[in-house]
Design an enzyme around this catalytic site. Structure first.
Site, PDB file in Angstrom:
ATOM      1  N   LYS A 169      91.130 118.412  88.659  1.00 20.93           N
ATOM      2  CA  LYS A 169      89.778 118.666  89.180  1.00 20.93           C
ATOM      3  C   LYS A 169      88.737 118.668  88.052  1.00 20.93           C
ATOM      4  O   LYS A 169      87.713 118.007  88.141  1.00 20.93           O
ATOM      5  CB  LYS A 169      89.726 120.027  89.923  1.00 20.93           C
ATOM      6  CG  LYS A 169      90.678 120.111  91.105  1.00 20.93           C
ATOM      7  CD  LYS A 169      90.567 121.443  91.823  1.00 20.93           C
ATOM      8  CE  LYS A 169      90.972 122.636  90.960  1.00 20.93           C
ATOM      9  NZ  LYS A 169      92.370 122.620  90.509  1.00 20.93           N
ATOM     10  N   ARG A 180      89.034 128.672  97.562  1.00 19.89           N
ATOM     11  CA  ARG A 180      90.465 128.691  97.257  1.00 19.89           C
ATOM     12  C   ARG A 180      91.266 129.369  98.356  1.00 19.89           C
ATOM     13  O   ARG A 180      92.487 129.486  98.237  1.00 19.89           O
ATOM     14  CB  ARG A 180      90.677 129.475  95.970  1.00 19.89           C
ATOM     15  CG  ARG A 180      90.976 128.611  94.756  1.00 19.89           C
ATOM     16  CD  ARG A 180      91.134 129.562  93.598  1.00 19.89           C
ATOM     17  NE  ARG A 180      91.945 129.070  92.539  1.00 19.89           N
ATOM     18  CZ  ARG A 180      91.509 128.371  91.503  1.00 19.89           C
ATOM     19  NH1 ARG A 180      90.257 128.018  91.434  1.00 19.89           N
ATOM     20  NH2 ARG A 180      92.327 128.019  90.541  1.00 19.89           N
ATOM     21  N   ARG A 229      98.148 121.731  78.590  1.00 20.42           N
ATOM     22  CA  ARG A 229      96.691 121.582  78.640  1.00 20.42           C
ATOM     23  C   ARG A 229      96.029 122.299  77.479  1.00 20.42           C
ATOM     24  O   ARG A 229      96.421 123.380  77.068  1.00 20.42           O
ATOM     25  CB  ARG A 229      96.161 122.157  79.956  1.00 20.42           C
ATOM     26  CG  ARG A 229      94.627 122.260  79.949  1.00 20.42           C
ATOM     27  CD  ARG A 229      94.057 122.421  81.320  1.00 20.42           C
ATOM     28  NE  ARG A 229      94.425 123.663  81.960  1.00 20.42           N
ATOM     29  CZ  ARG A 229      94.095 123.972  83.225  1.00 20.42           C
ATOM     30  NH1 ARG A 229      93.412 123.103  83.960  1.00 20.42           N
ATOM     31  NH2 ARG A 229      94.462 125.122  83.745  1.00 20.42           N
TER      32      ARG A 229
HETATM   33  P1  ADP Z   1      92.492 121.307  87.093  1.00 22.24           P
HETATM   34  O1  ADP Z   1      91.033 121.456  86.754  1.00 22.24           O
HETATM   35  O2  ADP Z   1      92.710 120.711  88.455  1.00 22.24           O
HETATM   36  O3  ADP Z   1      93.265 122.579  86.919  1.00 22.24           O
HETATM   37  P2  ADP Z   1      92.597 119.643  84.672  1.00 22.24           P
HETATM   38  O4  ADP Z   1      91.560 118.618  84.930  1.00 22.24           O
HETATM   39  O5  ADP Z   1      92.294 120.720  83.719  1.00 22.24           O
HETATM   40  O6  ADP Z   1      93.127 120.254  86.074  1.00 22.24           O
HETATM   41  O7  ADP Z   1      93.925 118.878  84.198  1.00 22.24           O
HETATM   42  C1  ADP Z   1      95.126 119.587  83.874  1.00 22.24           C
HETATM   43  C2  ADP Z   1      95.872 118.887  82.745  1.00 22.24           C
HETATM   44  O8  ADP Z   1      96.382 117.642  83.208  1.00 22.24           O
HETATM   45  C3  ADP Z   1      94.999 118.565  81.521  1.00 22.24           C
HETATM   46  O9  ADP Z   1      95.807 118.686  80.372  1.00 22.24           O
HETATM   47  C4  ADP Z   1      94.586 117.112  81.761  1.00 22.24           C
HETATM   48  O10 ADP Z   1      94.348 116.431  80.531  1.00 22.24           O
HETATM   49  C5  ADP Z   1      95.803 116.542  82.490  1.00 22.24           C
HETATM   50  N1  ADP Z   1      95.473 115.534  83.509  1.00 22.24           N
HETATM   51  C6  ADP Z   1      94.411 115.507  84.355  1.00 22.24           C
HETATM   52  N2  ADP Z   1      94.462 114.421  85.178  1.00 22.24           N
HETATM   53  C7  ADP Z   1      95.610 113.764  84.868  1.00 22.24           C
HETATM   54  C8  ADP Z   1      96.236 112.556  85.362  1.00 22.24           C
HETATM   55  N3  ADP Z   1      95.695 111.841  86.359  1.00 22.24           N
HETATM   56  N4  ADP Z   1      97.392 112.191  84.807  1.00 22.24           N
HETATM   57  C9  ADP Z   1      97.957 112.911  83.800  1.00 22.24           C
HETATM   58  N5  ADP Z   1      97.425 114.035  83.280  1.00 22.24           N
HETATM   59  C10 ADP Z   1      96.258 114.467  83.802  1.00 22.24           C
HETATM   60  P1  ADP Z   2      93.105 126.089  87.570  1.00 22.35           P
HETATM   61  O1  ADP Z   2      92.355 125.021  88.273  1.00 22.35           O
HETATM   62  O2  ADP Z   2      93.887 125.626  86.414  1.00 22.35           O
HETATM   63  O3  ADP Z   2      93.911 126.945  88.497  1.00 22.35           O
HETATM   64  P2  ADP Z   2      90.667 127.710  87.293  1.00 22.35           P
HETATM   65  O4  ADP Z   2      89.925 127.623  86.024  1.00 22.35           O
HETATM   66  O5  ADP Z   2      90.095 127.083  88.503  1.00 22.35           O
HETATM   67  O6  ADP Z   2      92.110 127.155  86.969  1.00 22.35           O
HETATM   68  O7  ADP Z   2      90.942 129.239  87.647  1.00 22.35           O
HETATM   69  C1  ADP Z   2      91.485 130.141  86.709  1.00 22.35           C
HETATM   70  C2  ADP Z   2      91.607 131.510  87.343  1.00 22.35           C
HETATM   71  O8  ADP Z   2      90.290 132.006  87.676  1.00 22.35           O
HETATM   72  C3  ADP Z   2      92.393 131.560  88.647  1.00 22.35           C
HETATM   73  O9  ADP Z   2      93.783 131.688  88.451  1.00 22.35           O
HETATM   74  C4  ADP Z   2      91.778 132.791  89.322  1.00 22.35           C
HETATM   75  O10 ADP Z   2      92.293 133.998  88.771  1.00 22.35           O
HETATM   76  C5  ADP Z   2      90.307 132.702  88.914  1.00 22.35           C
HETATM   77  N1  ADP Z   2      89.526 131.944  89.911  1.00 22.35           N
HETATM   78  C6  ADP Z   2      88.887 130.757  89.728  1.00 22.35           C
HETATM   79  N2  ADP Z   2      88.278 130.360  90.857  1.00 22.35           N
HETATM   80  C7  ADP Z   2      88.537 131.318  91.791  1.00 22.35           C
HETATM   81  C8  ADP Z   2      88.202 131.482  93.166  1.00 22.35           C
HETATM   82  N3  ADP Z   2      87.476 130.559  93.845  1.00 22.35           N
HETATM   83  N4  ADP Z   2      88.640 132.608  93.793  1.00 22.35           N
HETATM   84  C9  ADP Z   2      89.353 133.536  93.155  1.00 22.35           C
HETATM   85  N5  ADP Z   2      89.725 133.426  91.868  1.00 22.35           N
HETATM   86  C10 ADP Z   2      89.322 132.336  91.182  1.00 22.35           C
END
Ligand code: ADP
Ligand code: ADP
Ligand code: ZN
Length: 208
Positions: free
Chosen positions: A13, A88, A122
């Site tokens: 995302k 979420r 990551r």
């Molecule tokens: P999210 O915001 O959904 O938690 P991130 O954008 O931070 O996910 O991506 C999570 C990890 O996966 C990062 O280390 C990123 O570089 C990697 N990543 C993101 N998209 C891809 C993809 N299409 N293929 C492989 N690795 C990816």
């Molecule tokens: P990722 O996409 O890797 O799960 P985020 O950065 O979106 O990570 O979220 C990290 C943490 O922040 C979550 O595990 C949660 O504790 C909190 N968080 C983020 N967004 C929300 C939400 N919409 N509602 C509740 N908790 C949230």
């Protein structure tokens, strides 16, 4: 455009959000980034959120929804916005329905069993939030803003396991929620980053 990015932790995302913001000039609102900023600054919201983030649980809905409601009232959201990491769960989705009428929910579909390696590998920029991965990134300097690139405290195997469970139980039901409203469009998040973005652009060009 008013859009929501939906997907499991590690689906990509944040990665796609950066590219979408650049191409379409839409404001990127990440609740995770907002919480981490508050944590760093030691605000009351940051202190409240910390215990939940550390355990891989969701921060309570009242806190989260209030933050998003306030953020969406700011002037830069008038022309549109992109929510990343919110809603979420169904309660947050219902709260969002009252705040705004989103055009589209973009679901980044991935195999959940492939996400552990993405998340434990990551690395993120402390300043701008850009995501990197150890397999393709070395050093500690963000190539976008020069900020320090670090590993998030909640990207450990134990906490990732909990976050993936929270996703399956609470967030995945939103796929049905938005499908029923006719708002869901999915892209294949298992493809390489650029190919995912190409699919995203195909979908978003129809919204503009
Ligand atoms: P999210 O915001 O959904 O938690 P991130 O954008 O931070 O996910 O991506 C999570 C990890 O996966 C990062 O280390 C990123 O570089 C990697 N990543 C993101 N998209 C891809 C993809 N299409 N293929 C492989 N690795 C990816
Ligand atoms: P990722 O996409 O890797 O799960 P985020 O950065 O979106 O990570 O979220 C990290 C943490 O922040 C979550 O595990 C949660 O504790 C909190 N968080 C983020 N967004 C929300 C939400 N919409 N509602 C509740 N908790 C949230
Ligand atoms: Zn940066």
């Amino acid at each position: 455009m008013k859009i929501v990015l939906l997907g499991a932790p590690g689906a990509g995302k944040g990665t796609q959000a950066t590219r979408i913001a650049e191409k379409y000039g839409v404001v990127h609102i990440s609740t995770g980034d907002i919480f981490r900023k508050n944590l760093k600054e030691g605000t009351p919201v940051g202190l409240k959120a910390k215990a939940f983030i550390d355990k891989g649980q969701l921060v309570p809905d009242e806190v989260t929804c209030e933050i998003v409601a306030e953020r969406l009232k700011e002037k830069d959201c008038e022309k549109g916005f992109m929510l990343d990491g919110f809603p979420r769960n169904v309660m947050q989705a219902e709260a969002l329905d009252k705040m705004s009428d989103v055009d589209l929910v973009l679901n980044i579909a991935v195999d959940l069993d492939k996400l552990m390696a993405r998340l434990t590998g990551r690395r993120v920029c402390r300043e701008c939030g850009e995501s990197y991965h150890v397999s393709t990134f070395a050093g500690n300097k963000c190539s976008k803003c020069g900020g320090e690139v670090i590993q998030r405290a909640d990207d450990t195997e134990e906490t990732v396991g909990k976050r993936l469970k929270v996703y399956s139980e609470q967030t995945q039901p939103l796929i049905d929620y938005y499908t029923a409203k006719g708002k869901l469009q999915s892209v294949d998040g298992m493809k390489p980053i650029d190919e995912v973005f190409a699919e995203v652009v195909t979908v978003l060009d129809k919204v503009k």
